[in-house]
Structure formats: structure tokens, C-alpha cells
Design a protein around this motif. Structure first.
Motif, PDB file in Angstrom:
ATOM      1  N   MET A   7      -3.815  -2.232   4.671  1.00 48.97           N
ATOM      2  CA  MET A   7      -3.053  -1.679   4.829  1.00 48.97           C
ATOM      3  C   MET A   7      -1.507  -1.440   4.652  1.00 48.97           C
ATOM      4  O   MET A   7      -1.051  -0.983   4.504  1.00 48.97           O
ATOM      5  N   GLN A  11       0.543   1.676   3.338  1.00 48.47           N
ATOM      6  CA  GLN A  11       1.712   2.249   3.593  1.00 48.47           C
ATOM      7  C   GLN A  11       2.191   0.994   4.269  1.00 48.47           C
ATOM      8  O   GLN A  11       2.193   0.154   4.001  1.00 48.47           O
ATOM      9  N   VAL A  14       3.110  -0.440   9.849  1.00 50.83           N
ATOM     10  CA  VAL A  14       1.958  -0.785  10.758  1.00 50.83           C
ATOM     11  C   VAL A  14       1.369  -0.909  11.830  1.00 50.83           C
ATOM     12  O   VAL A  14       2.256  -2.114  12.297  1.00 50.83           O
ATOM     13  N   SER A  15       1.339  -0.147  12.383  1.00 50.93           N
ATOM     14  CA  SER A  15       1.920  -0.331  14.112  1.00 50.93           C
ATOM     15  C   SER A  15       0.221  -0.818  15.018  1.00 50.93           C
ATOM     16  O   SER A  15      -0.677  -1.170  14.381  1.00 50.93           O
ATOM     17  N   GLN A  17      -1.447  -0.270  16.666  1.00 50.20           N
ATOM     18  CA  GLN A  17      -2.204   0.791  16.987  1.00 50.20           C
ATOM     19  C   GLN A  17      -3.093   1.093  16.037  1.00 50.20           C
ATOM     20  O   GLN A  17      -4.487   1.578  15.809  1.00 50.20           O
ATOM     21  N   ASP A  18      -2.612   1.441  14.769  1.00 48.52           N
ATOM     22  CA  ASP A  18      -3.080   1.543  13.170  1.00 48.52           C
ATOM     23  C   ASP A  18      -3.911   0.514  13.100  1.00 48.52           C
ATOM     24  O   ASP A  18      -4.712   0.580  12.315  1.00 48.52           O
ATOM     25  N   LEU A  19      -4.157  -0.761  13.170  1.00 46.52           N
ATOM     26  CA  LEU A  19      -3.936  -1.966  12.962  1.00 46.52           C
ATOM     27  C   LEU A  19      -5.935  -2.011  13.701  1.00 46.52           C
ATOM     28  O   LEU A  19      -6.855  -2.130  13.390  1.00 46.52           O
ATOM     29  N   ALA A  21      -7.662   0.080  15.437  1.00 49.22           N
ATOM     30  CA  ALA A  21      -8.634   1.048  14.622  1.00 49.22           C
ATOM     31  C   ALA A  21      -8.891   1.146  13.607  1.00 49.22           C
ATOM     32  O   ALA A  21     -10.179   1.120  13.425  1.00 49.22           O
ATOM     33  N   GLU A  22      -8.003   0.389  12.590  1.00 51.63           N
ATOM     34  CA  GLU A  22      -8.864   0.420  11.595  1.00 51.63           C
ATOM     35  C   GLU A  22      -9.866  -1.391  11.330  1.00 51.63           C
ATOM     36  O   GLU A  22     -10.718  -0.754  10.910  1.00 51.63           O
TER      37      GLU A  22
END
Length: 56
Positions: A7, A11, A14-15, A17-19, A21-22
Motif C-alpha cells: 500500500m 500511496q 495509509v489509514s 480503515q484503508d488497511l 479494507a485491503e
């Protein structure tokens, strides 16, 4: 760890929530692999738990 590094290549930040989701996407992709699925589930659970209090 590989997920987070992948990630960061795409970008700058990395938040949590982003992590999560991934990790969920990768868990779905590898749904037939019990070991990977369990690892992703554990990682998501750890990210979901409340953060530890500050040491300051």
C-alpha cells in the motif's frame, strides 16, 4: 506486513480503515487458503480492537 508495504508503494499515507479494507479484499481473494484467511482475519481483528492508551 506485505500488505502495508504494498500500500505504501501506491500511496503516501495509509489509514487503519484503508488497511482493514485491503486485508479484507486479500482475505476474500484467498478464501480457499485456510492459513492465509486466518492470518487476515487475525490482522483485521487486531486493527479493530481499541488502540492501547498513550504512553505519554
Amino acid at each position: 506486513m506485505d500488505t502495508l508495504l504494498d500500500m505504501f508503494l501506491k500511496q503516501e499515507t495509509v489509514s487503519r480503515q484503508d488497511l482493514k479494507a485491503e486485508l479484507a479484499r486479500r482475505m476474500e481473494k484467498h478464501a480457499d487458503n485456510e492459513l492465509l484467511r486466518g492470518s487476515y482475519e487475525e490482522a483485521i481483528e487486531q486493527l479493530t480492537d481499541p488502540m492501547s492508551p498513550s504512553l505519554e
